[in-house]
Design an enzyme around this catalytic site. Structure first.
Site, PDB file in Angstrom:
ATOM      1  N   LYS A   1     -53.496 -37.868   7.803  1.00 24.04           N
ATOM      2  CA  LYS A   1     -53.072 -36.536   6.983  1.00 24.04           C
ATOM      3  C   LYS A   1     -52.712 -37.652   5.850  1.00 24.04           C
ATOM      4  O   LYS A   1     -52.884 -37.501   4.744  1.00 24.04           O
ATOM      5  CB  LYS A   1     -52.262 -35.906   8.159  1.00 24.04           C
ATOM      6  CG  LYS A   1     -52.379 -35.088   7.991  1.00 24.04           C
ATOM      7  CD  LYS A   1     -51.823 -33.443   8.904  1.00 24.04           C
ATOM      8  CE  LYS A   1     -52.387 -32.571   8.672  1.00 24.04           C
ATOM      9  NZ  LYS A   1     -51.485 -31.417   8.792  1.00 24.04           N
TER      10      LYS A   1
ATOM     11  N   LYS B   1     -61.667 -32.336  14.331  1.00 20.00           N
ATOM     12  CA  LYS B   1     -61.900 -30.834  15.936  1.00 20.00           C
ATOM     13  C   LYS B   1     -61.556 -29.879  13.991  1.00 20.00           C
ATOM     14  O   LYS B   1     -61.693 -29.952  12.864  1.00 20.00           O
ATOM     15  CB  LYS B   1     -59.928 -31.192  16.146  1.00 20.00           C
ATOM     16  CG  LYS B   1     -58.895 -31.090  14.285  1.00 20.00           C
ATOM     17  CD  LYS B   1     -57.398 -30.791  14.914  1.00 20.00           C
ATOM     18  CE  LYS B   1     -56.465 -30.671  14.163  1.00 20.00           C
ATOM     19  NZ  LYS B   1     -55.193 -29.536  14.739  1.00 20.00           N
TER      20      LYS B   1
ATOM     21  N   LYS C   1     -57.681 -25.082  10.146  1.00 22.09           N
ATOM     22  CA  LYS C   1     -57.433 -24.579   8.837  1.00 22.09           C
ATOM     23  C   LYS C   1     -57.067 -25.360   7.371  1.00 22.09           C
ATOM     24  O   LYS C   1     -57.771 -24.785   6.135  1.00 22.09           O
ATOM     25  CB  LYS C   1     -56.009 -24.047   8.760  1.00 22.09           C
ATOM     26  CG  LYS C   1     -54.796 -24.318   9.008  1.00 22.09           C
ATOM     27  CD  LYS C   1     -54.028 -22.948   9.321  1.00 22.09           C
ATOM     28  CE  LYS C   1     -53.170 -23.454  10.202  1.00 22.09           C
ATOM     29  NZ  LYS C   1     -52.311 -24.115  10.296  1.00 22.09           N
TER      30      LYS C   1
HETATM   31  P1  ATP Z   1     -53.814 -28.053   9.396  1.00 20.95           P
HETATM   32  O1  ATP Z   1     -55.193 -28.449   9.123  1.00 20.95           O
HETATM   33  O2  ATP Z   1     -53.303 -27.860   8.069  1.00 20.95           O
HETATM   34  O3  ATP Z   1     -52.745 -29.743  10.313  1.00 20.95           O
HETATM   35  P2  ATP Z   1     -54.348 -26.410  12.151  1.00 20.95           P
HETATM   36  O4  ATP Z   1     -55.574 -26.406  11.803  1.00 20.95           O
HETATM   37  O5  ATP Z   1     -54.293 -28.371  13.057  1.00 20.95           O
HETATM   38  O6  ATP Z   1     -53.616 -27.358  10.547  1.00 20.95           O
HETATM   39  P3  ATP Z   1     -51.587 -26.405  13.806  1.00 20.95           P
HETATM   40  O7  ATP Z   1     -50.910 -25.277  12.660  1.00 20.95           O
HETATM   41  O8  ATP Z   1     -51.291 -28.029  13.010  1.00 20.95           O
HETATM   42  O9  ATP Z   1     -53.300 -25.904  12.904  1.00 20.95           O
HETATM   43  O10 ATP Z   1     -51.561 -25.775  14.926  1.00 20.95           O
HETATM   44  C1  ATP Z   1     -51.725 -24.972  15.474  1.00 20.95           C
HETATM   45  C2  ATP Z   1     -51.311 -25.069  16.648  1.00 20.95           C
HETATM   46  O11 ATP Z   1     -53.571 -24.460  16.840  1.00 20.95           O
HETATM   47  C3  ATP Z   1     -51.357 -26.439  17.657  1.00 20.95           C
HETATM   48  O12 ATP Z   1     -50.839 -25.635  18.663  1.00 20.95           O
HETATM   49  C4  ATP Z   1     -52.291 -26.972  17.516  1.00 20.95           C
HETATM   50  O13 ATP Z   1     -52.661 -27.724  18.683  1.00 20.95           O
HETATM   51  C5  ATP Z   1     -53.690 -25.560  17.664  1.00 20.95           C
HETATM   52  N1  ATP Z   1     -55.292 -26.150  17.201  1.00 20.95           N
HETATM   53  C6  ATP Z   1     -55.416 -26.500  16.140  1.00 20.95           C
HETATM   54  N2  ATP Z   1     -57.184 -27.043  15.923  1.00 20.95           N
HETATM   55  C7  ATP Z   1     -57.170 -27.050  16.924  1.00 20.95           C
HETATM   56  C8  ATP Z   1     -58.437 -26.714  17.706  1.00 20.95           C
HETATM   57  N3  ATP Z   1     -59.495 -27.294  16.459  1.00 20.95           N
HETATM   58  N4  ATP Z   1     -58.667 -26.580  18.602  1.00 20.95           N
HETATM   59  C9  ATP Z   1     -57.921 -25.990  19.503  1.00 20.95           C
HETATM   60  N5  ATP Z   1     -56.826 -26.049  19.109  1.00 20.95           N
HETATM   61  C10 ATP Z   1     -55.902 -26.607  17.947  1.00 20.95           C
END
Ligand code: ATP
Ligand code: LTN
Length: 328
Positions: A111, A192, A195
């Protein structure tokens, strides 16, 4: 009863990665554990957030918890900022965390890379996450694969506290699904699904309309081959789609492969879209009802009230262990 804690940042629209990796598992755990499912707004501001968007996304994430089936009577659903003990314990644990540990965190490296200026909050993010977990003396933390390193640090911090101040914290365990713990981007299977990826086509949001889902899946990157075969090393994009299919349909990976044997990607993608839509549509319907009713505010109030009680009690004991003079 053992305790569960998990959080999702209100940093954008939730994706099917968030659903499969984390939120879906909240629903099954709520029956056997004392659960806290939190919208971690204090974490979200470690990268810049527009205030109006933060408000909307916060309400949206909380409502989605309920829409997927988390029962607010069984689990505490609340905003992290409504329980100030999170931030307080975050500070205490930051003093128990070394710079070297934080520098090794891959999420921080990802990040912050290429950014001209990076907030100090992004750096100490993992010690606040450790505080979230340890504030409730949590036993189990349902998260996706990408959070394993942060959880490992929380375990180390808990152990360090116990060593220095006497046994206090349980050492929390992760709860990560076998498949679905790492859903990849639709446009690039080396990243991965996230969002906060600026490319909207890289993800399926839980609130995407059926036609949007169909379009995104039909445009998802595949390879120049023809076989619907699960082989993450040689066919990462197709394998990611097969994982999504399997998770949403309940069929095993082998059953999905069998079903599309001898068929091209076209029919596979078409049916994948329908499988995803069939699961998300009822969740979306409930979501819109919840938003319309305005009930989420009362749910968040009650969740925070209950959580604050436990948090206050635990934090007081932690302060005492560390040698702070109790309030008169
Ligand atoms: P950001 O991109 O804003 O960091 P994010 O999409 O990675 O957000 P988080 O809020 O960090 O989402 O994660 C919320 C939950 O979803 C965490 O438990 C994280 O491990 C899970 N998660 C996020 N992205 C994935 C993915 N691509 N596959 C499986 N689990 C995920
Ligand atoms: N860091 C997590 C969100 C998060 C979390 C937590 C998850 C904050 N506090 C406590 C589990 C337990 C993320 O980025 N997904």
């Amino acid at each position: 009863m053992k305790t569960v804690f998990s959080g999702v940042q209100p940093s954008g629209n939730l994706t099917i990665g968030n659903y499969l990796g984390a939120i879906r598992n909240f629903v099954e755990l709520q029956h056997d554990y004392a659960c806290n499912f939190v919208v971690v707004d204090l974490h979200a501001i470690t990268v810049p957030q527009d205030p109006a968007a933060l408000r909307e996304q916060s309400e949206s994430v909380a409502s989605l918890y309920v829409a997927v089936g988390v029962d607010p009577q069984k689990a505490n659903i609340y905003m992290q900022s409504h329980v100030p003990q999170h931030a307080e314990l975050g500070w205490l644990l930051t003093t128990l965390t070394s710079m070297g540990e934080l520098e090794r965190m891959t999420q921080f490296k990802d990040k912050s890379s290429g950014k001209e200026s990076v907030g100090a909050g992004l750096f100490v993010y993992p010690s606040l996450m450790a505080a979230d977990i340890l504030l409730f003396n949590t036993d189990l933390v349902p998260v996706g694969e990408d959070q394993k390193q942060h959880l490992e640090l929380a375990r180390d911090i808990a152990g360090r506290f116990n060593h220095r101040y006497g046994e206090f914290f349980h050492i929390p365990e992760g709860y990560t699904p076998k498949v679905g713990a790492r859903i990849m981007s639709l446009d690039d299977a080396s990243k991965k699904m996230s969002k906060s990826n600026p490319n909207e086509g890289s993800r399926i949001n839980m609130l995407d309309a059926p036609d949007v889902i169909r379009k995104k899946i039909s445009r998802a990157t595949t390879d120049s081959g023809k076989e619907v075969r699960y082989d993450p090393a040689a066919k990462p994009e197709v394998s990611n789609l097969i994982s999504i299919y399997s998770e949403f349909s309940g069929l095993s990976i082998a059953e999905v492969e069998q079903r599309y044997e001898g068929q091209m990607y076209g029919p596979f993608k078409k049916e994948l879209a329908e499988v995803v839509v069939s699961v998300l549509e009822p969740i979306q319907q409930r979501y819109h009802e919840i938003r319309k009713s305005g009930e989420i505010h009362e749910i968040l109030r009650q969740g925070a009230d209950r959580a604050r009680e436990t948090a206050e009690r635990n934090l007081k004991l932690i302060y005492e262990r560390m040698g702070f003079i109790p309030k008169a």
